[in-house]
Design a protein around this motif. Structure first.
Motif, PDB file in Angstrom:
ATOM      1  N   ASP A 182     -33.716 -42.783  10.818  1.00  0.00           N
ATOM      2  CA  ASP A 182     -32.462 -43.417  11.254  1.00  0.00           C
ATOM      3  C   ASP A 182     -31.360 -42.415  11.553  1.00  0.00           C
ATOM      4  O   ASP A 182     -30.220 -42.791  11.778  1.00  0.00           O
ATOM      5  CB  ASP A 182     -31.966 -44.419  10.204  1.00  0.00           C
ATOM      6  N   ALA A 183     -31.677 -41.125  11.566  1.00  0.00           N
ATOM      7  CA  ALA A 183     -30.714 -40.071  11.908  1.00  0.00           C
ATOM      8  C   ALA A 183     -29.518 -40.050  10.975  1.00  0.00           C
ATOM      9  O   ALA A 183     -28.461 -39.571  11.326  1.00  0.00           O
ATOM     10  CB  ALA A 183     -30.257 -40.204  13.355  1.00  0.00           C
ATOM     11  N   ARG A 184     -29.673 -40.581   9.765  1.00  0.00           N
ATOM     12  CA  ARG A 184     -28.596 -40.546   8.780  1.00  0.00           C
ATOM     13  C   ARG A 184     -29.083 -39.823   7.534  1.00  0.00           C
ATOM     14  O   ARG A 184     -30.250 -39.939   7.146  1.00  0.00           O
ATOM     15  CB  ARG A 184     -28.126 -41.965   8.413  1.00  0.00           C
ATOM     16  N   LYS A 185     -28.203 -39.100   6.909  1.00  0.00           N
ATOM     17  CA  LYS A 185     -28.584 -38.283   5.770  1.00  0.00           C
ATOM     18  C   LYS A 185     -28.674 -39.109   4.490  1.00  0.00           C
ATOM     19  O   LYS A 185     -28.048 -40.164   4.374  1.00  0.00           O
ATOM     20  CB  LYS A 185     -27.555 -37.157   5.586  1.00  0.00           C
ATOM     21  N   GLU A 186     -29.422 -38.607   3.542  1.00  0.00           N
ATOM     22  CA  GLU A 186     -29.494 -39.191   2.202  1.00  0.00           C
ATOM     23  C   GLU A 186     -29.321 -38.074   1.195  1.00  0.00           C
ATOM     24  O   GLU A 186     -29.827 -36.962   1.393  1.00  0.00           O
ATOM     25  CB  GLU A 186     -30.836 -39.894   1.977  1.00  0.00           C
ATOM     26  N   LEU A 187     -28.642 -38.374   0.114  1.00  0.00           N
ATOM     27  CA  LEU A 187     -28.413 -37.364  -0.914  1.00  0.00           C
ATOM     28  C   LEU A 187     -29.619 -37.279  -1.835  1.00  0.00           C
ATOM     29  O   LEU A 187     -30.177 -38.297  -2.256  1.00  0.00           O
ATOM     30  CB  LEU A 187     -27.146 -37.702  -1.708  1.00  0.00           C
ATOM     31  N   ARG A 188     -30.004 -36.064  -2.159  1.00  0.00           N
ATOM     32  CA  ARG A 188     -31.161 -35.848  -3.029  1.00  0.00           C
ATOM     33  C   ARG A 188     -30.870 -36.297  -4.457  1.00  0.00           C
ATOM     34  O   ARG A 188     -29.721 -36.598  -4.818  1.00  0.00           O
ATOM     35  CB  ARG A 188     -31.518 -34.363  -3.040  1.00  0.00           C
ATOM     36  N   LEU A 189     -31.899 -36.311  -5.281  1.00  0.00           N
ATOM     37  CA  LEU A 189     -31.748 -36.588  -6.711  1.00  0.00           C
ATOM     38  C   LEU A 189     -31.488 -35.271  -7.451  1.00  0.00           C
ATOM     39  O   LEU A 189     -31.798 -34.188  -6.953  1.00  0.00           O
ATOM     40  CB  LEU A 189     -33.006 -37.257  -7.262  1.00  0.00           C
TER      41      LEU A 189
END
Length: 392
Positions: free
Chosen positions: A34-41
């Motif tokens: 989706d070309a959007r970032k996600e923050l890691r754990l």
């Protein structure tokens, strides 16, 4: 052989379209689908450090069922999301002997802290400093609004947006400070993938503010340019502990508006004499312009001003001499901690990420740890300045 003549405007347009397409493809590849970032754990050690407790105490909270379970690997290691950290922080503060021990944001009567990172020399680390400060303090529980007022929109890009697509003509800070029918700032603020951080985006259209302000001054449009940023922030400041400006590499009307809205300034400087000479010119010009807007009624009261040494190489003798020169000149206005030059920070930037977003396993551990320790030291010093401004 003589090359075919080409019109420069056409060539520039073709180049712009090619690089825009390449950047979009890079973003889709890096952050598919989706070309959007996600923050890691975060590991238990990282979580404990951010919460201000020991890992053994964190384990004890789980053992006694005082906090919710979190994601666990096949090997039994716990990993924490930013939301998990927020929930645990709320619990810790609810049972603390002194309220506010773990929730260090604004309390009743505390003014919002508005911090500007600025210098008119490109490459001095303004955007890098802004985003790492925002992320470190968000992970420690502060509610933050990042305001990108650089038309190049590097900060906006680092949060996973594509300004040349998402905010080409509308949806930027410009809409909130323009002279013709401005919108509420709340209508353009975007959520980010990073819990605790919202974004007021930038785009090329912001440059219009620089072009329109001379005419607005002639027509005596109110509020004047130096008050418009503060007026826009007034609508939303109750929602945040901190507001951080990433300023453009020029001393224009946008930067002046941020200066007049700020409570604290960080002037980023790379420790070499060319950059120091450039900073000298910047300070002289700033002083002259601030005199003008101060005489026009702008508030010029700051809680602090600090010089932030960026891209420091500890083993570089000439750099050490420049830093000593600055400390001798400005005393405690030069921050104690410096942001080190690191391949880990620059390598993370290749995928539009920061050092707080990438996994330690992706880098040489010593290089990664050195970068993280440097950034943590700088940002924790900034936090101490904020707490002191609130009288704590």
């Amino acid at each position: 052989m003589v090359e075919n003549t080409i019109r420069i405007n056409e060539r520039v347009r073709v180049n712009a379209e090619n690089i825009a397409a390449a950047l979009e493809n890079h973003m889709l590849t890096a952050f598919a689908p989706d070309a959007r970032k996600e923050l890691r754990l975060f590991s238990a050690g990282e979580a404990a450090e951010l919460l201000g407790i020991s890992t053994s105490f964190l384990r004890k909270l789980h053992f006694e069922n005082k906090i919710e379970d979190v994601q666990t690997s096949a090997g039994g290691r716990r990993y924490y999301s930013a939301h998990d950290l927020s929930q645990i922080r709320q619990h810790l503060d609810s049972v603390a002997k002194v309220p506010g021990t773990y929730l260090k944001g604004r309390r009743e009567g505390d003014p919002v802290q508005v911090l500007s990172f600025l210098n008119f020399k490109g490459g001095s680390g303004k955007t890098t400093s802004t985003i790492h400060t925002a992320q470190r303090l968000a992970l420690k529980g502060y509610k933050i609004l990042c305001v990108d007022i650089d038309p190049q929109a590097s900060l906006t890009t680092l949060f996973g947006y594509r300004p040349e697509v998402d905010f080409l003509e509308t949806g930027t800070v410009y809409d909130a400070i323009r002279y013709d029918d401005p919108l509420p700032l709340s209508s353009i603020i975007q959520p980010t993938f990073f819990e605790g951080i919202d974004l007021a985006p930038a785009g090329l259209v912001l440059q219009e503010f620089e072009h329109e302000t001379p005419r607005a001054l002639m027509d005596n449009v109110q509020p004047p340019f130096f008050s418009r940023m503060a007026a826009a922030l007034a609508e939303v400041e109750a929602n945040y502990d901190l507001i951080l400006f990433d300023c453009p590499p020029q001393l224009g009307y946008l930067t002046m508006g941020a200066l007049c809205a700020s409570t604290g300034l960080f002037i980023t400087v790379v420790p070499n004499m060319l950059d120091v000479a450039s900073m000298s010119q910047f300070l002289q010009m700033s002083a002259d312009l601030l005199d003008v807007v101060s005489n026009a009624g702008a508030a010029m009261d700051y809680d602090f001003l600090r010089f932030l040494i960026n891209r420091m190489e500890p083993n570089d003798g000439p750099q050490q001499q420049v830093v000593a020169f600055l400390r001798n000149l400005f005393g405690n206005e030069v921050m104690t901690n410096a942001m080190l030059k690191s391949t880990a920070i620059s390598d993370a930037g290749l995928t539009h990420q920061t050092i707080y977003e990438v996994e330690r396993s992706q880098f040489n551990r010593n290089t990664y740890d050195r970068a993280v320790d440097s950034l943590n030291s700088v940002n924790d010093e900034i936090e101490s300045l904020i707490q002191a401004a609130w009288g704590r």
